[in-house]
Design an enzyme around this catalytic site. Structure first.
Site, PDB file in Angstrom:
ATOM      1  CB  ALA A  39      19.629  48.859  56.644  1.00 40.74           C
TER       2      ALA A  39
ATOM      3  N   GLY B 152      11.999  46.400  55.143  1.00 43.78           N
ATOM      4  CA  GLY B 152      11.630  45.309  56.040  1.00 43.78           C
ATOM      5  C   GLY B 152      12.291  45.339  57.404  1.00 43.78           C
TER       6      GLY B 152
ATOM      7  NE  ARG C 281      20.803  43.577  46.367  1.00 43.94           N
ATOM      8  CZ  ARG C 281      20.000  42.632  45.922  1.00 43.94           C
ATOM      9  NH1 ARG C 281      20.383  41.857  44.921  1.00 43.94           N
ATOM     10  NH2 ARG C 281      18.812  42.436  46.456  1.00 43.94           N
TER      11      ARG C 281
ATOM     12  CG  ASP D 263      25.629  42.172  45.877  1.00 45.91           C
ATOM     13  OD1 ASP D 263      25.397  41.180  46.611  1.00 45.91           O
ATOM     14  OD2 ASP D 263      25.255  42.232  44.691  1.00 45.91           O
TER      15      ASP D 263
ATOM     16  CG  ASN E 274      17.876  41.858  58.003  1.00 45.55           C
ATOM     17  OD1 ASN E 274      16.933  41.146  58.334  1.00 45.55           O
ATOM     18  ND2 ASN E 274      17.753  42.856  57.116  1.00 45.55           N
TER      19      ASN E 274
ATOM     20  CE1 TYR F 161      14.584  32.633  52.825  1.00 46.82           C
ATOM     21  CE2 TYR F 161      12.787  31.395  53.846  1.00 46.82           C
ATOM     22  CZ  TYR F 161      13.623  32.509  53.819  1.00 46.82           C
ATOM     23  OH  TYR F 161      13.503  33.489  54.779  1.00 46.82           O
TER      24      TYR F 161
ATOM     25  N   PRO G  16      11.970  34.363  62.590  1.00 47.25           N
ATOM     26  CG  PRO G  16      11.972  36.563  61.895  1.00 47.25           C
ATOM     27  CD  PRO G  16      12.788  35.318  61.851  1.00 47.25           C
ATOM     28  N   GLY G  17       8.479  33.713  61.740  1.00 43.76           N
ATOM     29  CA  GLY G  17       7.557  33.161  60.758  1.00 43.76           C
ATOM     30  C   GLY G  17       7.108  34.283  59.828  1.00 43.76           C
TER      31      GLY G  17
HETATM   32  P1  NDP Z   1      12.822  42.568  52.547  1.00 42.62           P
HETATM   33  O1  NDP Z   1      12.790  42.083  51.138  1.00 42.62           O
HETATM   34  O2  NDP Z   1      11.885  43.632  52.974  1.00 42.62           O
HETATM   35  O3  NDP Z   1      14.311  43.017  52.922  1.00 42.62           O
HETATM   36  C1  NDP Z   1      15.431  42.292  52.477  1.00 42.62           C
HETATM   37  C2  NDP Z   1      16.646  43.165  52.613  1.00 42.62           C
HETATM   38  O4  NDP Z   1      17.810  42.408  52.217  1.00 42.62           O
HETATM   39  C3  NDP Z   1      16.583  44.394  51.739  1.00 42.62           C
HETATM   40  O5  NDP Z   1      17.075  45.495  52.455  1.00 42.62           O
HETATM   41  C4  NDP Z   1      17.536  44.062  50.594  1.00 42.62           C
HETATM   42  O6  NDP Z   1      18.151  45.247  50.133  1.00 42.62           O
HETATM   43  C5  NDP Z   1      18.540  43.194  51.317  1.00 42.62           C
HETATM   44  N1  NDP Z   1      19.322  42.339  50.400  1.00 42.62           N
HETATM   45  C6  NDP Z   1      18.871  41.339  49.621  1.00 42.62           C
HETATM   46  N2  NDP Z   1      19.896  40.840  48.897  1.00 42.62           N
HETATM   47  C7  NDP Z   1      20.998  41.557  49.246  1.00 42.62           C
HETATM   48  C8  NDP Z   1      22.350  41.530  48.847  1.00 42.62           C
HETATM   49  N3  NDP Z   1      22.811  40.656  47.929  1.00 42.62           N
HETATM   50  N4  NDP Z   1      23.213  42.410  49.385  1.00 42.62           N
HETATM   51  C9  NDP Z   1      22.777  43.291  50.317  1.00 42.62           C
HETATM   52  N5  NDP Z   1      21.514  43.375  50.746  1.00 42.62           N
HETATM   53  C10 NDP Z   1      20.636  42.514  50.197  1.00 42.62           C
HETATM   54  O7  NDP Z   1      12.617  41.254  53.433  1.00 42.62           O
HETATM   55  P2  NDP Z   1      12.679  41.005  55.020  1.00 42.62           P
HETATM   56  O8  NDP Z   1      12.973  42.240  55.746  1.00 42.62           O
HETATM   57  O9  NDP Z   1      11.473  40.226  55.361  1.00 42.62           O
HETATM   58  O10 NDP Z   1      13.922  40.016  55.066  1.00 42.62           O
HETATM   59  C11 NDP Z   1      15.047  40.220  55.920  1.00 42.62           C
HETATM   60  C12 NDP Z   1      15.557  38.854  56.375  1.00 42.62           C
HETATM   61  O11 NDP Z   1      14.529  38.216  57.114  1.00 42.62           O
HETATM   62  C13 NDP Z   1      15.910  37.890  55.245  1.00 42.62           C
HETATM   63  O12 NDP Z   1      17.088  37.202  55.623  1.00 42.62           O
HETATM   64  C14 NDP Z   1      14.720  36.937  55.192  1.00 42.62           C
HETATM   65  O13 NDP Z   1      15.084  35.677  54.706  1.00 42.62           O
HETATM   66  C15 NDP Z   1      14.363  36.885  56.658  1.00 42.62           C
HETATM   67  N6  NDP Z   1      13.007  36.457  57.007  1.00 42.62           N
HETATM   68  C16 NDP Z   1      11.896  37.072  56.492  1.00 42.62           C
HETATM   69  C17 NDP Z   1      10.618  36.665  56.887  1.00 42.62           C
HETATM   70  C18 NDP Z   1       9.374  37.262  56.327  1.00 42.62           C
HETATM   71  O14 NDP Z   1       8.316  36.591  56.335  1.00 42.62           O
HETATM   72  N7  NDP Z   1       9.398  38.506  55.855  1.00 42.62           N
HETATM   73  C19 NDP Z   1      10.453  35.616  57.907  1.00 42.62           C
HETATM   74  C20 NDP Z   1      11.692  35.042  58.368  1.00 42.62           C
HETATM   75  C21 NDP Z   1      12.902  35.473  57.951  1.00 42.62           C
HETATM   76  P3  NDP Z   1      18.532  45.600  48.612  1.00 42.62           P
HETATM   77  O15 NDP Z   1      17.556  44.883  47.723  1.00 42.62           O
HETATM   78  O16 NDP Z   1      18.427  47.088  48.570  1.00 42.62           O
HETATM   79  O17 NDP Z   1      19.950  45.100  48.475  1.00 42.62           O
HETATM   80  C1  8X3 Z   2      10.140  33.571  55.734  1.00 37.27           C
HETATM   81  C2  8X3 Z   2       9.037  32.778  56.347  1.00 37.27           C
HETATM   82  O1  8X3 Z   2       7.412  30.845  55.908  1.00 37.27           O
HETATM   83  O2  8X3 Z   2       7.995  32.268  54.010  1.00 37.27           O
HETATM   84  O3  8X3 Z   2      11.371  33.089  56.138  1.00 37.27           O
HETATM   85  O4  8X3 Z   2       9.570  30.697  54.875  1.00 37.27           O
HETATM   86  S1  8X3 Z   2       8.506  31.582  55.215  1.00 37.27           S
END
Ligand code: NDP
Ligand code: 8X3
Length: 255
Positions: A13, A16, A37, A63, A90, A156, A186-187
């Site tokens: 949270a 993103g 984290r 974490d 998420n 991934y 999502p894409g």
């Molecule tokens: P962001 O990088 O903006 O957010 C990722 C979040 O995950 C951050 O809050 C980060 O917090 C947290 N995170 C990462 N590793 C850990 C961990 N080990 N423990 C706890 N929290 C963790 O990316 P998005 O919001 O885009 O990504 C959110 C999800 O959406 C992911 O699962 C991603 O794979 C997925 N996704 C993203 C897409 C995109 O194009 N953006 C498309 C499809 C799916 P912190 O670093 O503070 O721990």
């Molecule tokens: C994130 C979307 O296209 O980078 O999951 O894999 S993509």
């Protein structure tokens, strides 16, 4: 029975999608448990949302790669908020764009431990609270990468195919209970995702060059819609892309 103010736990949270979901669901009257984290970010968000919407918000460091960290976060959140109704698993990342044979262990482990193991740990810790409440909803955040593999994304994509499999299995395992299971897939969406993946701001910006990608709020809206539907309606999966993206391999750049 559906609570008037569902208590929603969100991992990842601090930026993103997770941050956008927190903002949107707080505005709908949900109480929240926010974890990441970077705890200072979730604490600031919690303070802001409590003030703006009068909801209870618990913020904690977590974490998701570590069982003890997840168990502590979930237990403290449930104790502070008086239970849990909704889990949004998420937290996740992509790390690098390596061909499979070039993938360093560090990146391999970061993706599999966060995107697959972290999701299991989150659901495992949180589910007893949903069962106790007798009403619940588990959200997985998958990806188009869990539907269509692409070069440079083997690990991934494998992790997100794994998320899809887990959502399917959990839905079967929970059949007969009032706990819905949804995967939002999502894409391309503009968040910190590409900065984390590419570790280079200019390269990350180039990913979205000339495209109007999904925003984090577009994705949060998918979650809100699934959650607010009547209790007998379960949206299994939402595959959502921006109009410029027809597939991983067909992207219209406007300029
Ligand atoms: P962001 O990088 O903006 O957010 C990722 C979040 O995950 C951050 O809050 C980060 O917090 C947290 N995170 C990462 N590793 C850990 C961990 N080990 N423990 C706890 N929290 C963790 O990316 P998005 O919001 O885009 O990504 C959110 C999800 O959406 C992911 O699962 C991603 O794979 C997925 N996704 C993203 C897409 C995109 O194009 N953006 C498309 C499809 C799916 P912190 O670093 O503070 O721990
Ligand atoms: C994130 C979307 O296209 O980078 O999951 O894999 S993509």
């Amino acid at each position: 029975m559906r609570p008037e103010h569902p208590i929603v736990l969100i991992t990842g949270a601090s930026s993103g999608f997770g941050e956008a979901m927190a903002r949107l669901l707080a505005s709908q009257g949900c109480h929240l448990a926010l974890g990441a984290r970077r705890v200072e970010r979730v604490q600031a968000l919690a303070d802001e949302l409590q003030k703006a919407h009068g909801v209870k918000v618990f913020a904690g460091a977590v974490d998701t790669r570590h069982t003890a960290s997840v168990d502590t976060f979930v237990a403290e959140a449930a104790a502070e908020l008086g239970g849990l109704h909704v889990l949004i698993a998420n937290a996740g990342l992509a790390s690098g764009t390596y061909k499979m044979w070039e993938t360093p262990d560090e990146d391999l482990e970061a993706m599999m431990r966060t995107n697959v193991e972290g999701v299991v740990k989150t659901v495992r810790a949180g589910l007893p609270h949903l069962r106790k409440a007798g009403w619940g909803h588990v959200f997985f955040i998958g990806s188009t990468a869990g539907h269509q593999p692409y070069e440079g994304g083997s690990v991934y994509c494998a992790s997100k195919f794994g998320v899809k499999a887990m959502a399917h299995s959990l839905r079967l395992e929970l059949n007969g209970e009032q706990i819905r299971v949804t995967s939002v897939d999502p894409g391309m969406a503009e968040t910190e995702f590409s900065n984390v993946r590419l570790k280079d701001g200019a390269k990350a910006a180039a990913v979205y060059q000339g495209v109007k990608p999904l925003s984090a709020f577009d994705v949060a809206e998918c979650v809100r819609w699934c959650l607010m539907l009547p209790d007998h309606v379960n949206i299994d999966e939402i595959l959502v892309k921006c109009v410029d993206q027809a597939s991983a391999y067909k992207l219209h750049r406007r300029s």
